[in-house]
Design a protein around this motif. Structure first.
Motif, mmCIF file in Angstrom:
data_model
loop_
_atom_site.group_PDB
_atom_site.id
_atom_site.type_symbol
_atom_site.label_atom_id
_atom_site.label_comp_id
_atom_site.label_asym_id
_atom_site.label_seq_id
_atom_site.Cartn_x
_atom_site.Cartn_y
_atom_site.Cartn_z
ATOM 1 N N ALA A 178 0.839 -1.214 0.000
ATOM 2 C CA ALA A 178 0.000 0.000 0.000
ATOM 3 C C ALA A 178 0.868 1.256 0.000
ATOM 4 N N ASP A 179 1.930 1.262 0.802
ATOM 5 C CA ASP A 179 2.819 2.419 0.829
ATOM 6 C C ASP A 179 3.641 2.516 -0.456
ATOM 7 N N LEU A 180 3.975 1.371 -1.060
ATOM 8 C CA LEU A 180 4.668 1.394 -2.350
ATOM 9 C C LEU A 180 3.786 2.043 -3.415
ATOM 10 N N ALA A 181 2.516 1.648 -3.466
ATOM 11 C CA ALA A 181 1.604 2.222 -4.455
ATOM 12 C C ALA A 181 1.487 3.735 -4.285
ATOM 13 N N SER A 182 1.384 4.192 -3.044
ATOM 14 C CA SER A 182 1.296 5.631 -2.783
ATOM 15 C C SER A 182 2.569 6.344 -3.218
ATOM 16 N N ALA A 183 3.720 5.732 -2.949
ATOM 17 C CA ALA A 183 4.996 6.349 -3.306
ATOM 18 C C ALA A 183 5.167 6.417 -4.818
ATOM 19 N N VAL A 184 4.801 5.350 -5.523
ATOM 20 C CA VAL A 184 4.919 5.347 -6.981
ATOM 21 C C VAL A 184 4.044 6.435 -7.591
ATOM 22 N N LEU A 185 2.837 6.602 -7.069
ATOM 23 C CA LEU A 185 1.957 7.649 -7.585
ATOM 24 C C LEU A 185 2.573 9.028 -7.375
ATOM 25 N N ARG A 186 3.121 9.273 -6.195
ATOM 26 C CA ARG A 186 3.753 10.586 -5.939
ATOM 27 C C ARG A 186 4.921 10.822 -6.903
ATOM 28 N N ILE A 187 5.688 9.785 -7.173
ATOM 29 C CA ILE A 187 6.815 9.928 -8.090
ATOM 30 C C ILE A 187 6.322 10.190 -9.512
ATOM 31 N N MET A 188 5.250 9.521 -9.928
ATOM 32 C CA MET A 188 4.688 9.754 -11.256
ATOM 33 C C MET A 188 4.178 11.185 -11.401
ATOM 34 N N GLU A 189 3.677 11.745 -10.323
ATOM 35 C CA GLU A 189 3.088 13.082 -10.367
ATOM 36 C C GLU A 189 4.120 14.208 -10.378
ATOM 37 N N SER A 190 5.391 13.886 -10.107
ATOM 38 C CA SER A 190 6.402 14.933 -9.953
ATOM 39 C C SER A 190 7.623 14.651 -10.813
#
Length: 210
Positions: A178-190
């Motif tokens: 769950a934390d990996l998915a959140s981190a990947v999304l943040r990286i994709m957004e920036s």
């Protein structure tokens, strides 16, 4: 944003799709078996195919602002994804990798070295495939990020997450999907991690202390 996710029906991929939709993004989910994804949404497009199918890969990446590749070890597949992205002018790629891939920013880290040695002694072919895939991505001229992943678990998300490099006292060998998915999304957004290969892990800092 228009986000394309390869490996969308896996445990982490499905969480990433859900998170992206909740944040208002349009998502194209690339899957082999749509029934495994089990999600329906007005902003979700499902492309069915395999990483041997160039036409399906092209349909998935057209119009994307960022692409996530969560399969990890299929070097022929990543070559096809990169080629399709270049043909359609898509620059941003965030790809799953592993701690067995080294980086110039790494310092000696006993726990991670032990983990890599353990995996390498049992699945040397997997280690070689992951390193080969990482090399292909690094050699591309895309705006790539390699997300190096330690040992995954299914604990709830919301823990303290570290994005950094071994040997600097930042990262550990554990991470919830769950934390990996959140981190990947943040990286994709920036654009913060372009041409970088951080390890993402649950940090030593308890969530209550953040």
């Amino acid at each position: 944003m228009n986000l394309t996710i390869f490996g969308a029906s896996g445990k982490t991929g499905r969480l990433l799709v859900q998170n992206a939709l909740e944040q208002g993004h349009k998502v194209t989910a690339f899957v082999r078996s749509p029934e495994r994804l089990g999600l329906w949404h007005e902003r979700l497009c499902v492309v069915v195919g395999t990483l041997e199918n160039d036409e399906a890969i092209e349909r998935a990446v057209i119009g994307a602002d960022a692409v996530a590749e969560l399969v990890g070890t299929v070097s022929e597949g990543i070559e096809r994804i990169i080629a399709a992205m270049k043909r359609h002018g898509v620059r941003r790629l965030v790809a799953a990798s592993a701690c067995s891939v080294s980086d110039p920013n790494d310092l000696p880290d006993f726990e991670l070295s032990l983990l890599v040695s353990f995996v390498e002694s049992r699945r040397p072919e997997n280690i070689q495939a992951v390193r080969r895939t990482a090399a292909i991505i690094r050699d591309s001229d895309l705006d790539w990020t390699l997300v190096r992943i330690p040992v995954l678990n299914d604990r709830p998300g919301g823990g303290a997450v570290a994005v950094g490099y071994p040997g600097h006292g930042e990262v550990t060998i554990y991470l919830s999907r769950a934390d990996l998915a959140s981190a990947v999304l943040r990286i994709m957004e920036s654009d913060d991690q372009i041409r970088r290969a951080p390890v993402v892990s649950n940090s030593l800092q308890p969530a209550s202390d953040r």
